[in-house]
Structure formats: C-alpha cells, structure tokens
Design a protein around this motif. Sequence first.
Motif, PDB file in Angstrom:
ATOM      1  N   ASP A   1      -0.292   5.644  15.777  1.00  0.00           N
ATOM      2  CA  ASP A   1       0.822   5.433  14.853  1.00  0.00           C
ATOM      3  C   ASP A   1       1.124   3.928  14.794  1.00  0.00           C
ATOM      4  N   ILE A   2       1.968   3.548  13.811  1.00  0.00           N
ATOM      5  CA  ILE A   2       2.384   2.138  13.797  1.00  0.00           C
ATOM      6  C   ILE A   2       3.790   1.981  14.352  1.00  0.00           C
ATOM      7  N   ASP A   3       4.404   3.075  14.731  1.00  0.00           N
ATOM      8  CA  ASP A   3       5.761   2.980  15.265  1.00  0.00           C
ATOM      9  C   ASP A   3       5.705   3.022  16.795  1.00  0.00           C
TER      10      ASP A   3
ATOM     11  N   ASP B   1      -2.850   0.784  12.847  1.00  0.00           N
ATOM     12  CA  ASP B   1      -2.386   0.816  11.456  1.00  0.00           C
ATOM     13  C   ASP B   1      -3.486   1.450  10.608  1.00  0.00           C
ATOM     14  N   LEU B   2      -3.193   2.604  10.030  1.00  0.00           N
ATOM     15  CA  LEU B   2      -4.208   3.299   9.223  1.00  0.00           C
ATOM     16  C   LEU B   2      -4.672   2.452   8.051  1.00  0.00           C
ATOM     17  N   LEU B   3      -3.803   1.561   7.584  1.00  0.00           N
ATOM     18  CA  LEU B   3      -4.164   0.731   6.434  1.00  0.00           C
ATOM     19  C   LEU B   3      -5.033  -0.456   6.838  1.00  0.00           C
TER      20      LEU B   3
ATOM     21  N   LEU C   1      11.516   3.038   7.491  1.00  0.00           N
ATOM     22  CA  LEU C   1      10.391   2.926   6.545  1.00  0.00           C
ATOM     23  C   LEU C   1       9.218   3.814   6.965  1.00  0.00           C
ATOM     24  N   THR C   2       9.070   4.063   8.266  1.00  0.00           N
ATOM     25  CA  THR C   2       7.882   4.802   8.708  1.00  0.00           C
ATOM     26  C   THR C   2       8.061   6.323   8.690  1.00  0.00           C
ATOM     27  N   VAL C   3       9.249   6.851   8.477  1.00  0.00           N
ATOM     28  CA  VAL C   3       9.480   8.307   8.341  1.00  0.00           C
ATOM     29  C   VAL C   3       8.813   9.094   9.477  1.00  0.00           C
ATOM     30  N   ASN C   4       9.544   9.343  10.534  1.00  0.00           N
ATOM     31  CA  ASN C   4       8.910   9.905  11.741  1.00  0.00           C
ATOM     32  C   ASN C   4       9.164  11.391  11.993  1.00  0.00           C
ATOM     33  N   VAL C   5       9.550  12.118  10.947  1.00  0.00           N
ATOM     34  CA  VAL C   5       9.870  13.539  11.146  1.00  0.00           C
ATOM     35  C   VAL C   5       8.630  14.316  11.603  1.00  0.00           C
ATOM     36  N   THR C   6       8.769  15.101  12.647  1.00  0.00           N
ATOM     37  CA  THR C   6       7.656  15.956  13.083  1.00  0.00           C
ATOM     38  C   THR C   6       8.192  17.045  13.999  1.00  0.00           C
ATOM     39  N   LYS C   7       7.329  17.952  14.413  1.00  0.00           N
ATOM     40  CA  LYS C   7       7.688  19.066  15.290  1.00  0.00           C
ATOM     41  C   LYS C   7       6.431  19.588  15.937  1.00  0.00           C
ATOM     42  N   PHE C   8       6.576  20.266  17.047  1.00  0.00           N
ATOM     43  CA  PHE C   8       5.431  21.009  17.571  1.00  0.00           C
ATOM     44  C   PHE C   8       5.119  22.130  16.583  1.00  0.00           C
TER      45      PHE C   8
ATOM     46  N   TYR D   1       2.799   8.994   1.426  1.00  0.00           N
ATOM     47  CA  TYR D   1       3.600   7.774   1.233  1.00  0.00           C
ATOM     48  C   TYR D   1       2.764   6.597   0.727  1.00  0.00           C
ATOM     49  N   PHE D   2       1.442   6.762   0.678  1.00  0.00           N
ATOM     50  CA  PHE D   2       0.561   5.649   0.316  1.00  0.00           C
ATOM     51  C   PHE D   2       0.247   5.656  -1.184  1.00  0.00           C
ATOM     52  N   GLN D   3      -0.023   4.470  -1.727  1.00  0.00           N
ATOM     53  CA  GLN D   3      -0.510   4.349  -3.108  1.00  0.00           C
ATOM     54  C   GLN D   3      -1.882   5.009  -3.197  1.00  0.00           C
TER      55      GLN D   3
ATOM     56  N   ARG E   1      -1.520  14.468   8.595  1.00  0.00           N
ATOM     57  CA  ARG E   1      -0.612  15.297   7.791  1.00  0.00           C
ATOM     58  C   ARG E   1       0.702  14.559   7.573  1.00  0.00           C
ATOM     59  N   ASN E   2       1.216  14.686   6.354  1.00  0.00           N
ATOM     60  CA  ASN E   2       2.513  14.084   6.020  1.00  0.00           C
ATOM     61  C   ASN E   2       2.523  12.567   6.227  1.00  0.00           C
ATOM     62  N   VAL E   3       1.411  11.943   5.942  1.00  0.00           N
ATOM     63  CA  VAL E   3       1.297  10.485   6.077  1.00  0.00           C
ATOM     64  C   VAL E   3       0.828   9.873   4.748  1.00  0.00           C
TER      65      VAL E   3
ATOM     66  N   GLY F   1      -1.326   9.058  12.557  1.00  0.00           N
ATOM     67  CA  GLY F   1       0.085   9.113  12.136  1.00  0.00           C
ATOM     68  C   GLY F   1       0.755  10.230  12.904  1.00  0.00           C
ATOM     69  N   CYS F   2       0.748  10.106  14.238  1.00  0.00           N
ATOM     70  CA  CYS F   2       1.161  11.228  15.107  1.00  0.00           C
ATOM     71  C   CYS F   2       2.654  11.200  15.414  1.00  0.00           C
ATOM     72  N   ALA F   3       3.370  10.177  14.983  1.00  0.00           N
ATOM     73  CA  ALA F   3       4.810  10.027  15.273  1.00  0.00           C
ATOM     74  C   ALA F   3       5.051  10.161  16.783  1.00  0.00           C
ATOM     75  N   THR F   4       5.889  11.118  17.190  1.00  0.00           N
ATOM     76  CA  THR F   4       6.257  11.225  18.613  1.00  0.00           C
ATOM     77  C   THR F   4       5.326  12.158  19.408  1.00  0.00           C
TER      78      THR F   4
ATOM     79  N   SER G   1       0.810  -1.216   0.000  1.00  0.00           N
ATOM     80  CA  SER G   1       0.000   0.000   0.000  1.00  0.00           C
ATOM     81  C   SER G   1       0.848   1.272   0.000  1.00  0.00           C
ATOM     82  N   TYR G   2       2.166   1.115   0.094  1.00  0.00           N
ATOM     83  CA  TYR G   2       3.059   2.286   0.083  1.00  0.00           C
ATOM     84  C   TYR G   2       3.627   2.493  -1.314  1.00  0.00           C
ATOM     85  N   LYS G   3       4.016   3.723  -1.608  1.00  0.00           N
ATOM     86  CA  LYS G   3       4.617   4.002  -2.913  1.00  0.00           C
ATOM     87  C   LYS G   3       5.981   3.308  -2.989  1.00  0.00           C
TER      88      LYS G   3
ATOM     89  N   GLU H   1       3.983  15.288  18.848  1.00  0.00           N
ATOM     90  CA  GLU H   1       3.982  16.753  18.814  1.00  0.00           C
ATOM     91  C   GLU H   1       2.678  17.314  18.248  1.00  0.00           C
ATOM     92  N   GLU H   2       2.105  16.624  17.251  1.00  0.00           N
ATOM     93  CA  GLU H   2       0.874  17.129  16.615  1.00  0.00           C
ATOM     94  C   GLU H   2      -0.322  17.116  17.572  1.00  0.00           C
ATOM     95  N   PRO H   3      -0.660  15.964  18.194  1.00  0.00           N
ATOM     96  CA  PRO H   3      -1.803  16.012  19.125  1.00  0.00           C
ATOM     97  C   PRO H   3      -1.573  16.959  20.301  1.00  0.00           C
TER      98      PRO H   3
HETATM   99  C1  LIG Z   1       6.177  12.206   8.773  1.00  0.00           C
HETATM  100  S1  LIG Z   1       5.345  11.563  10.181  1.00  0.00           S
HETATM  101  C2  LIG Z   1       4.017  12.722  10.352  1.00  0.00           C
HETATM  102  C3  LIG Z   1       3.853  13.198  11.774  1.00  0.00           C
HETATM  103  C4  LIG Z   1       2.839  14.314  11.945  1.00  0.00           C
HETATM  104  N1  LIG Z   1       1.542  13.934  11.449  1.00  0.00           N
HETATM  105  C5  LIG Z   1       3.319  15.576  11.264  1.00  0.00           C
HETATM  106  O1  LIG Z   1       2.806  15.937  10.205  1.00  0.00           O
HETATM  107  O2  LIG Z   1       4.218  16.228  11.798  1.00  0.00           O
HETATM  108  C6  LIG Z   1       4.495  10.136   9.473  1.00  0.00           C
HETATM  109  C7  LIG Z   1       4.022   9.162  10.511  1.00  0.00           C
HETATM  110  O3  LIG Z   1       3.070   8.286   9.908  1.00  0.00           O
HETATM  111  C8  LIG Z   1       3.240   7.013  10.493  1.00  0.00           C
HETATM  112  N2  LIG Z   1       2.672   5.977   9.617  1.00  0.00           N
HETATM  113  C9  LIG Z   1       3.150   5.508   8.439  1.00  0.00           C
HETATM  114  N3  LIG Z   1       2.375   4.526   7.977  1.00  0.00           N
HETATM  115  C10 LIG Z   1       1.376   4.370   8.884  1.00  0.00           C
HETATM  116  C11 LIG Z   1       0.263   3.501   8.974  1.00  0.00           C
HETATM  117  N4  LIG Z   1       0.022   2.573   8.045  1.00  0.00           N
HETATM  118  N5  LIG Z   1      -0.549   3.616  10.054  1.00  0.00           N
HETATM  119  C12 LIG Z   1      -0.312   4.534  11.015  1.00  0.00           C
HETATM  120  N6  LIG Z   1       0.728   5.382  10.985  1.00  0.00           N
HETATM  121  C13 LIG Z   1       1.564   5.302   9.934  1.00  0.00           C
HETATM  122  C14 LIG Z   1       4.736   6.878  10.656  1.00  0.00           C
HETATM  123  O4  LIG Z   1       5.086   5.892  11.614  1.00  0.00           O
HETATM  124  C15 LIG Z   1       5.138   8.294  11.076  1.00  0.00           C
HETATM  125  O5  LIG Z   1       5.218   8.416  12.466  1.00  0.00           O
END
Ligand SMILES: C[S@@+](CC[C@H](N)C(=O)[O-])C[C@H]1O[C@@H](n2cnc3c(N)ncnc32)[C@H](O)[C@@H]1O
Length: 278
Positions: free
Chosen positions: A150-152, A204-206, A75-82, A226-228, A221-223, A114-117, A32-34, A119-121
Amino acid sequence: MTPATGSMQSDDAGFRALMDKIARERGFRCSSYKDQCLRRRIAVRIRARGASGCEEYSGILDSEPREYERLMHSLTVNVTKFFRNWDTYAAISSKVIPALMDEAGPAPQVWSAGCATGEEPYSVAMLMHQYAAASGSRTRFNSASIIGTDIDRVCLDHAERAIYQESALSETPPDIRRKYFRDEGGFVALQQEVRRPVTFEYSDLLGFCAPVEKAHLILCRNVVIYFQRAAQDALIAHFHETLVPGGFLVLGKVETLLGDARRLFTPVHARERIFRKC
Ligand SMILES: C[S@@+](CC[C@H](N)C(=O)[O-])C[C@H]1O[C@@H](n2cnc3c(N)ncnc32)[C@H](O)[C@@H]1O
C-alpha cells in the motif's frame, strides 16, 4: 454538490495548484487519479477546517503537518474488512485456492495490491490455511508467501500489528472467527499461524514496480476504480507481466477488465471478476 465541492469546481486553478503541491511534496501521483474523487476528498478537508478554498487550505497544510497527514489519509480511501464481499472469497475458495495449493510447482506467491490495513491478505491466508488443514497440504502452506502492499504507511503499521476492532470482522463467518481470532482487551487479535506467511511493504502501484518477481495470485480490489483509465490500463498490463502463466487476477465486484486488457485474461468467475492469465 456541497458548497466546498462547488467552489472547487469554479476554482480550477486553485485545485490544480494544490494537486501540484501534493505531488511535489508527498510524491502522490495526483494526475493518475480521477479528478472527481480527489475534489470530493479535498472538499471534505476544506470544509472540516472551515477554509474558504484551496489557497487558504494550502496555507494550513504548510503550517500544520498533522492536517497534511489527515489529507493524505483521506485521499487514499482505506475502507476494508476481513472477507469483504464474502461472495468474492467464496469464489476464491472454490476456484483459486485449490489450484494454488494442489500444484506441485514453486511455492505459491500471493500479492494483495492496495491492501490497506491488511484484512485482505490475512483473509486469503485463512482460506489457504483452512484448505491446507483439510487437504493435508500443510507443507505447501508453510512455504507460501503473501505480500500486502500500500502507499499508506499508517495502514501498513496497523496491518503488521494485526489487532482490529470487532467491526472489521462483520463479514467473517463465525467458524473462522472462532478459529483464527482471539479477544484481546476489547480488540480482536489474529492468530500467529495465519500471520506467519503474510508480510507488508510500501509500494506505489502507479510506480509499476511489483514487490515480487512472479505471482500466482494478485488481488487488487477497490483500488483501480480511483485511477484514470490510462493508469488502469498500464496497471493491468503490469499485473499481467507479474503473473505466472495461468496465474489468477481478482478484481472483485466493483472493477473489471476494459478494452485490450480483456484479451490478456480468460474469465474464471465472471460475477466476482476473477481472471486467469492466458
Ligand atoms: C478501499 S482500500 C481497498 C482495500 C482492499 N483491497 C479491499 O478491497 O478491501 C484502497 C487502498 O488502495 C490504496 N492505494 C491507493 N492508491 C494507491 C497506489 N497508488 N499504490 C498503492 N496503494 C494505493 C489506499 O491507500 C487504500 O489503502
């Protein structure tokens, strides 16, 4: 194209075998990912380990669980910030928070998908708290619930601790920094009052299974970037189902609604990609 990415383009069978392995052993829904995204990320790990290609790297995954963790994290790309992309939060603050906090109905339910660490919530919690303090709607804030998924799992543990590097606050306005954070041993800790409504859960969002029955606001956002396309469409339909009538969807600057999904929502703020369920 780097040599490792280049060799993966030519080793399509090897790449597919590696994807099958990761899906089978880690439940990560690679299909399901690109492809390009996954290839780039795997190429980085192959290079880092000095492996000749997918097959050798697959052997490393078998013998080194730590490398498997590193790969999954990559693979999960966890970049984020407040307050990442402050303009989006400014728009949420003016267009969304008042609607959530001024309504008399059920307590606001927010889902950061897809909240990563975390900061967003937490950023949304701070905006809601500020609004509640200014408008005398503290009771409504106290009844609000904000869930980050998140899945991480490593990221979710970090989110629960709510202790960050100063760099995570580089987009945070100084007054918010002063009000909601305290310095703690070279790190920055979030104050309890804005942590209280926020919880975290693996999801898992998928798998298209929302952590809440109904949401008034979903941020994703920013999730989905990466998906198809098919997975993006299914996820947006799932968000639509999960939102209450008039509920808000925030996709942020990078993503937008495509195709039929545009008929499900009306734009609230076109540039920041904030939509409302029709
Ligand atoms: C780039 S971060 C985005 C964080 C935040 N939403 C932001 O915009 O700052 C992407 C997050 O999506 C999560 N992610 C990727 N695939 C996912 C899935 N299938 N289900 C849930 N989370 C997923 C990753 O683990 C990662 O923490």
